[in-house]
Scaffold this motif. Structure first.
Motif, PDB file in Angstrom:
ATOM      1  N   ARG A 108      -1.321   5.720 -12.592  1.00  0.00           N
ATOM      2  CA  ARG A 108      -0.826   4.734 -11.640  1.00  0.00           C
ATOM      3  C   ARG A 108      -1.678   3.469 -11.583  1.00  0.00           C
ATOM      4  O   ARG A 108      -1.143   2.356 -11.472  1.00  0.00           O
ATOM      5  CB  ARG A 108      -0.773   5.373 -10.254  1.00  0.00           C
ATOM      6  CG  ARG A 108      -0.091   4.511  -9.199  1.00  0.00           C
ATOM      7  CD  ARG A 108      -0.177   5.171  -7.830  1.00  0.00           C
ATOM      8  NE  ARG A 108       0.313   6.541  -7.888  1.00  0.00           N
ATOM      9  CZ  ARG A 108      -0.048   7.475  -7.014  1.00  0.00           C
ATOM     10  NH1 ARG A 108      -0.910   7.193  -6.062  1.00  0.00           N
ATOM     11  NH2 ARG A 108       0.449   8.691  -7.112  1.00  0.00           N
ATOM     12  N   LEU A 109      -2.998   3.606 -11.634  1.00  0.00           N
ATOM     13  CA  LEU A 109      -3.868   2.457 -11.427  1.00  0.00           C
ATOM     14  C   LEU A 109      -3.660   1.336 -12.444  1.00  0.00           C
ATOM     15  O   LEU A 109      -3.659   0.159 -12.060  1.00  0.00           O
ATOM     16  CB  LEU A 109      -5.334   2.899 -11.396  1.00  0.00           C
ATOM     17  CG  LEU A 109      -5.780   3.507 -10.064  1.00  0.00           C
ATOM     18  CD1 LEU A 109      -7.166   4.109 -10.182  1.00  0.00           C
ATOM     19  CD2 LEU A 109      -5.760   2.451  -8.959  1.00  0.00           C
TER      20      LEU A 109
ATOM     21  N   CYS B 147       3.807   1.506  -1.296  1.00  0.00           N
ATOM     22  CA  CYS B 147       4.397   1.633  -2.634  1.00  0.00           C
ATOM     23  C   CYS B 147       3.431   2.299  -3.608  1.00  0.00           C
ATOM     24  O   CYS B 147       3.837   3.062  -4.484  1.00  0.00           O
ATOM     25  CB  CYS B 147       4.788   0.252  -3.170  1.00  0.00           C
ATOM     26  SG  CYS B 147       6.211  -0.488  -2.347  1.00  0.00           S
ATOM     27  N   PHE B 148       2.148   2.036  -3.462  1.00  0.00           N
ATOM     28  CA  PHE B 148       1.162   2.612  -4.370  1.00  0.00           C
ATOM     29  C   PHE B 148       0.999   4.107  -4.134  1.00  0.00           C
ATOM     30  O   PHE B 148       0.679   4.858  -5.059  1.00  0.00           O
ATOM     31  CB  PHE B 148      -0.193   1.912  -4.217  1.00  0.00           C
ATOM     32  CG  PHE B 148      -0.193   0.472  -4.679  1.00  0.00           C
ATOM     33  CD1 PHE B 148       0.807  -0.017  -5.495  1.00  0.00           C
ATOM     34  CD2 PHE B 148      -1.203  -0.387  -4.274  1.00  0.00           C
ATOM     35  CE1 PHE B 148       0.807  -1.339  -5.916  1.00  0.00           C
ATOM     36  CE2 PHE B 148      -1.222  -1.708  -4.698  1.00  0.00           C
ATOM     37  CZ  PHE B 148      -0.214  -2.188  -5.511  1.00  0.00           C
TER      38      PHE B 148
ATOM     39  N   GLU C 121      -3.568   9.376 -10.778  1.00  0.00           N
ATOM     40  CA  GLU C 121      -4.229   8.096 -10.491  1.00  0.00           C
ATOM     41  C   GLU C 121      -4.532   7.330 -11.772  1.00  0.00           C
ATOM     42  O   GLU C 121      -4.422   6.096 -11.799  1.00  0.00           O
ATOM     43  CB  GLU C 121      -5.507   8.346  -9.694  1.00  0.00           C
ATOM     44  CG  GLU C 121      -5.226   8.782  -8.257  1.00  0.00           C
ATOM     45  CD  GLU C 121      -6.454   9.305  -7.559  1.00  0.00           C
ATOM     46  OE1 GLU C 121      -6.424   9.379  -6.312  1.00  0.00           O
ATOM     47  OE2 GLU C 121      -7.446   9.655  -8.237  1.00  0.00           O
TER      48      GLU C 121
ATOM     49  N   THR D  57       0.832  -1.200   0.000  1.00  0.00           N
ATOM     50  CA  THR D  57       0.000   0.000   0.000  1.00  0.00           C
ATOM     51  C   THR D  57       0.868   1.252   0.000  1.00  0.00           C
ATOM     52  O   THR D  57       0.572   2.231  -0.698  1.00  0.00           O
ATOM     53  CB  THR D  57      -0.929   0.006   1.229  1.00  0.00           C
ATOM     54  OG1 THR D  57      -1.734  -1.180   1.222  1.00  0.00           O
ATOM     55  CG2 THR D  57      -1.838   1.220   1.219  1.00  0.00           C
TER      56      THR D  57
ATOM     57  N   PHE E 207       7.593   0.600 -10.165  1.00  0.00           N
ATOM     58  CA  PHE E 207       7.733   0.520  -8.710  1.00  0.00           C
ATOM     59  C   PHE E 207       9.181   0.229  -8.319  1.00  0.00           C
ATOM     60  O   PHE E 207       9.444  -0.539  -7.395  1.00  0.00           O
ATOM     61  CB  PHE E 207       6.803  -0.557  -8.152  1.00  0.00           C
ATOM     62  CG  PHE E 207       5.368  -0.394  -8.566  1.00  0.00           C
ATOM     63  CD1 PHE E 207       4.603   0.650  -8.084  1.00  0.00           C
ATOM     64  CD2 PHE E 207       4.782  -1.289  -9.459  1.00  0.00           C
ATOM     65  CE1 PHE E 207       3.277   0.808  -8.469  1.00  0.00           C
ATOM     66  CE2 PHE E 207       3.472  -1.148  -9.847  1.00  0.00           C
ATOM     67  CZ  PHE E 207       2.712  -0.088  -9.357  1.00  0.00           C
TER      68      PHE E 207
ATOM     69  N   VAL F 255      -0.809  -0.633 -11.216  1.00  0.00           N
ATOM     70  CA  VAL F 255      -1.192  -1.436 -10.051  1.00  0.00           C
ATOM     71  C   VAL F 255      -1.922  -2.697 -10.495  1.00  0.00           C
ATOM     72  O   VAL F 255      -1.622  -3.810 -10.029  1.00  0.00           O
ATOM     73  CB  VAL F 255      -2.066  -0.613  -9.096  1.00  0.00           C
ATOM     74  CG1 VAL F 255      -2.644  -1.506  -7.991  1.00  0.00           C
ATOM     75  CG2 VAL F 255      -1.272   0.534  -8.482  1.00  0.00           C
TER      76      VAL F 255
END
Length: 233
Positions: free
Chosen positions: A107-108, A38-39, A104, A36, A207, A111
């Motif tokens: 990034r998402l 890292c996100f 976001e 979490t 990451f 993820v």
């Protein structure tokens, strides 16, 4: 501080419990859980995303009864632990929050790609019929209640109930030695480890600053496949 086991009650999460469960989840995982961190989502954004993922109108997770919450009756029924579960094959699936920021939106997808890579060895089984594979997405225990077996009780409760309702398999992504040990204690086998800092997508390593290995864990219930095939390869 340890509490008497008799004072802890574990119940299935219902709609009126969602705010308390998500608040405890964010309190325990934001800035503490390695993946979490890292996100990099803010606390407020974590609540928004969690509420979207566990909104019973979108995928009916709560109605399927696979989330559990622990309360301490000796402390005014304070919420002290939880198990979040979901069913990857269930109709409706997860939807992303509205009004994402540009960061976001960038990034998402990374993820989601990382999660797909972690789950790759069991991908085919996750696409099977609803009600067959339980995803244990998070197990948390409040400070002061750790080390007394509450996490084990929570996970065993969720697994026993899932098996009683016909689930055949369960899986989890563990991000710490303690989490991996907990799941092994509850019958999970290790499938693979993914070094997050080495994960690449489209030639990028999104990451690189995250020195973490995520461990995919797998369990077969008695109604599932033969024990010799417990851990997919």
């Amino acid at each position: 501080m340890r509490r008497d086991d008799d004072s802890i009650r574990i119940d299935r999460v219902h709609a009126h419990d969602i705010d308390a469960m998500l608040s405890l989840y964010v309190d325990l995982f934001h800035d503490r859980e390695p993946l979490t961190k890292c996100f990099g989502f803010s606390r407020e954004r974590m609540i928004t995303i969690a509420r979207t993922l566990f909104d019973e109108r979108s995928n009916n997770v709560l109605a399927r009864g696979i989330c559990w919450i622990a309360r301490d009756r000796a402390a005014a029924n304070r919420e002290v632990g939880f198990v979040l579960g979901d069913d990857p094959a269930a109709a409706g699936g997860h939807r992303m929050p509205d009004h994402l920021t540009d960061e976001e939106r960038r990034r998402l997808p990374d993820v989601m790609s990382l999660l797909e890579e972690i789950r790759r060895p069991v991908k085919d089984r996750l696409a099977s019929d609803p009600g067959t594979c339980l995803h244990v997405s998070a197990v948390g225990v409040a400070p002061g209640y750790e080390g007394a077996g509450l996490a084990t009780r929570l996970l065993q409760t969720a697994l026993a109930d899932a098996e009683a309702h016909g689930f055949l398999h369960a899986f989890a992504e563990c991000t710490s030695p303690a989490s991996r040990t907990l799941h092994q204690k509850c019958g999970f086998a290790h499938v693979q480890s993914v070094p997050v800092h080495r994960f690449s997508v489209d030639g990028r390593r999104p990451f690189m600053e995250c020195p973490l290995d995520v461990h995919l864990m797998w369990r077969v219930f008695d109604g599932g496949q033969p024990k010799s095939r417990d851990a997919p390869r």
